[in-house]
Design a protein around this motif. Structure first.
Motif, PDB file in Angstrom:
ATOM      1  N   UNK A  98       1.234  -1.071  -0.004  1.00  9.64           N
ATOM      2  CA  UNK A  98       0.052   0.214  -0.044  1.00  9.64           C
ATOM      3  C   UNK A  98       1.108   1.513  -0.260  1.00  9.64           C
ATOM      4  N   UNK A  99       2.077   1.496   0.902  1.00  9.60           N
ATOM      5  CA  UNK A  99       2.797   2.695   1.225  1.00  9.60           C
ATOM      6  C   UNK A  99       3.566   2.873  -0.218  1.00  9.60           C
ATOM      7  N   UNK A 100       4.287   1.574  -1.056  1.00  5.27           N
ATOM      8  CA  UNK A 100       5.048   1.564  -2.081  1.00  5.27           C
ATOM      9  C   UNK A 100       3.956   1.787  -3.624  1.00  5.27           C
ATOM     10  N   UNK A 101       2.775   1.038  -3.240  1.00  2.00           N
ATOM     11  CA  UNK A 101       2.284   2.585  -4.822  1.00  2.00           C
ATOM     12  C   UNK A 101       1.590   3.487  -4.317  1.00  2.00           C
ATOM     13  N   UNK A 102       1.539   3.926  -2.850  1.00  2.00           N
ATOM     14  CA  UNK A 102       0.754   5.632  -2.989  1.00  2.00           C
ATOM     15  C   UNK A 102       2.361   6.635  -3.093  1.00  2.00           C
ATOM     16  N   UNK A 103       3.149   6.102  -2.510  1.00  2.00           N
ATOM     17  CA  UNK A 103       4.219   7.053  -2.265  1.00  2.00           C
ATOM     18  C   UNK A 103       5.610   7.084  -3.627  1.00  2.00           C
ATOM     19  N   UNK A 104       4.999   6.027  -4.630  1.00  2.00           N
ATOM     20  CA  UNK A 104       5.248   6.488  -6.323  1.00  2.00           C
ATOM     21  C   UNK A 104       4.171   7.078  -6.679  1.00  2.00           C
ATOM     22  N   UNK A 105       2.923   7.116  -6.463  1.00  2.00           N
ATOM     23  CA  UNK A 105       1.914   7.538  -7.196  1.00  2.00           C
ATOM     24  C   UNK A 105       2.245   9.168  -6.709  1.00  2.00           C
ATOM     25  N   UNK A 106       2.630   9.384  -5.477  1.00  7.04           N
ATOM     26  CA  UNK A 106       2.872  10.518  -4.765  1.00  7.04           C
ATOM     27  C   UNK A 106       4.038  11.074  -4.886  1.00  7.04           C
ATOM     28  N   UNK A 107       5.247  10.544  -5.002  1.00  3.90           N
ATOM     29  CA  UNK A 107       6.380  11.649  -5.338  1.00  3.90           C
ATOM     30  C   UNK A 107       6.285  12.107  -6.821  1.00  3.90           C
ATOM     31  N   UNK A 108       5.913  11.597  -7.674  1.00  2.00           N
ATOM     32  CA  UNK A 108       5.795  11.847  -8.925  1.00  2.00           C
ATOM     33  C   UNK A 108       4.477  13.117  -8.513  1.00  2.00           C
ATOM     34  N   UNK A 109       4.239  13.041  -8.215  1.00  2.00           N
ATOM     35  CA  UNK A 109       2.741  14.439  -7.673  1.00  2.00           C
ATOM     36  C   UNK A 109       3.176  15.623  -7.269  1.00  2.00           C
ATOM     37  N   UNK A 110       3.548  14.835  -6.071  1.00  2.00           N
ATOM     38  CA  UNK A 110       4.405  16.366  -5.104  1.00  2.00           C
ATOM     39  C   UNK A 110       5.670  17.336  -6.242  1.00  2.00           C
ATOM     40  N   UNK A 135       9.958   7.555   1.147  1.00  2.00           N
ATOM     41  CA  UNK A 135       9.578   6.848   1.171  1.00  2.00           C
ATOM     42  C   UNK A 135       9.255   5.792   0.520  1.00  2.00           C
ATOM     43  N   UNK A 136       9.492   6.266  -0.707  1.00  6.23           N
ATOM     44  CA  UNK A 136       9.503   5.359  -2.075  1.00  6.23           C
ATOM     45  C   UNK A 136      10.358   4.719  -2.011  1.00  6.23           C
ATOM     46  N   UNK A 137      11.841   4.821  -1.653  1.00  5.96           N
ATOM     47  CA  UNK A 137      12.777   4.230  -1.720  1.00  5.96           C
ATOM     48  C   UNK A 137      12.993   2.957   0.021  1.00  5.96           C
ATOM     49  N   UNK A 138      12.634   3.476   0.275  1.00  4.18           N
ATOM     50  CA  UNK A 138      12.185   2.700   2.331  1.00  4.18           C
ATOM     51  C   UNK A 138      10.986   1.792   0.915  1.00  4.18           C
ATOM     52  N   UNK A 139       9.333   1.724   0.822  1.00  2.00           N
ATOM     53  CA  UNK A 139       9.112   0.879   0.483  1.00  2.00           C
ATOM     54  C   UNK A 139       9.590  -0.322  -0.287  1.00  2.00           C
ATOM     55  N   UNK A 140       9.651   0.618  -2.093  1.00  2.00           N
ATOM     56  CA  UNK A 140      10.623  -0.061  -2.573  1.00  2.00           C
ATOM     57  C   UNK A 140      11.901  -1.337  -2.482  1.00  2.00           C
ATOM     58  N   UNK A 200       7.617   3.034 -12.853  1.00  2.00           N
ATOM     59  CA  UNK A 200       8.244   2.855 -11.449  1.00  2.00           C
ATOM     60  C   UNK A 200       7.743   1.803 -10.918  1.00  2.00           C
ATOM     61  N   UNK A 201       6.581   1.414 -10.814  1.00  2.00           N
ATOM     62  CA  UNK A 201       5.548   0.112 -10.410  1.00  2.00           C
ATOM     63  C   UNK A 201       6.494  -1.363 -10.813  1.00  2.00           C
ATOM     64  N   UNK A 202       6.811  -0.680 -12.117  1.00  2.00           N
ATOM     65  CA  UNK A 202       6.952  -2.227 -12.782  1.00  2.00           C
ATOM     66  C   UNK A 202       8.486  -2.969 -12.802  1.00  2.00           C
ATOM     67  N   UNK A 203       9.542  -1.571 -12.453  1.00  2.00           N
ATOM     68  CA  UNK A 203      10.436  -1.688 -12.466  1.00  2.00           C
ATOM     69  C   UNK A 203      10.990  -2.634 -11.524  1.00  2.00           C
TER      70      UNK A 203
END
Length: 250
Positions: A98-110, A135-140, A200-203
């Motif tokens: 959940x956090x990975x999906x949100x953080x990946x989205x939110x990093x690009x958005x913000x 957040x994105x790096x940690x969850x990835x 990004x998610x696919x990678x």
């Protein structure tokens, strides 16, 4: 009042608030002390972001409400968060997905919001994107560790992806208010970020030896106030004290 800007800020703030509260539920329950501290720090970041965004929303509204009032004195149908962030924690792997999906989205958005024509929002986003990058790096990193780990950890990551993937359409939903703000250069269209998000998610999934989930029929409604029962139950706990003492100052 700028209704579109207010509603868009509430969407942003509610995402942060609800996900931050979900992460707070891990306090004292995480698999290790180190993870407990990490999740608590992620939660603090999210609550801090929510405070900045909802305070700004309250100022735009001009009715005297601040972040606390918006957080603790609205019912579930008045929240505008994406359905993804209100989902129950489940096990650690499901929380990480959940956090990975949100953080990946939110990093690009913000990152895009840091160039907003609304100077206040640009300033908030410039601070927030630095936190979201971590957040994105940690969850990835956890996605790779668990996905490429034991049969059990891999199974749990796959379960988390299956559970959460149906909410991706809702995460990227552009409603009327958001589109109006996008046309004024205040926010980017969420749909314009989706291709980069999926890449990004696919990678990351590829590093874990996993593949992208197949497209499923999406579940939407969060941006319009149509939520799952999970949000009402979460808010009942989160809001109990300020609701019991509405005139108190803290």
């Amino acid at each position: 009042m700028d209704n579109s800007l207010f509603r868009s800020l509430v969407q942003l703030g509610d995402d942060c608030l609800v996900l931050g509260q979900r992460l707070c539920e891990w306090c004292g329950r995480a698999p290790t002390i180190e993870v407990d501290l990490s999740l608590s720090n992620l939660a603090l970041d999210m609550i801090g972001q929510a405070t900045l965004l909802l305070d700004y929303a309250g100022e735009v509204e001009g009715s005297g409400r601040n972040a606390d009032r918006l957080a603790f004195h609205r019912d579930a149908e008045q929240f505008r968060n994406a359905l993804l962030v209100e989902q129950p924690n489940g096990d650690f792997a499901r929380t990480i997905v959940r956090h990975f999906l949100y953080a990946t989205y939110a990093e690009a958005l913000f990152e895009q919001l840091s160039h907003s024509r609304a100077d206040r929002l640009a300033e908030i986003a410039a601070k927030t994107v630095k936190e979201l990058r971590y957040h994105a790096e940690y969850s990835a990193d956890w996605i790779v560790r668990l996905g490429d780990g034991t049969a059990d950890s891999r199974s749990r990551i796959l379960d988390g992806l299956e559970w959460h993937w149906r909410f991706i359409d809702d995460l990227f939903h552009d409603d009327e208010s958001w589109i109006d703000c996008a046309e004024r250069g205040i926010v980017p269209l969420r749909q314009a970020l989706r291709t980069d998000f999926e890449q990004a998610v696919g990678a990351v999934l590829a590093k874990a030896g996993l593949v992208m989930p197949e497209k499923v029929r999406g579940v939407e409604g969060g941006r319009g106030g149509r939520h799952s029962e999970h949000l009402s139950m979460m808010l009942a706990i989160m809001q109990v004290l300020p609701r019991a003492h509405p005139a108190a100052t803290w």
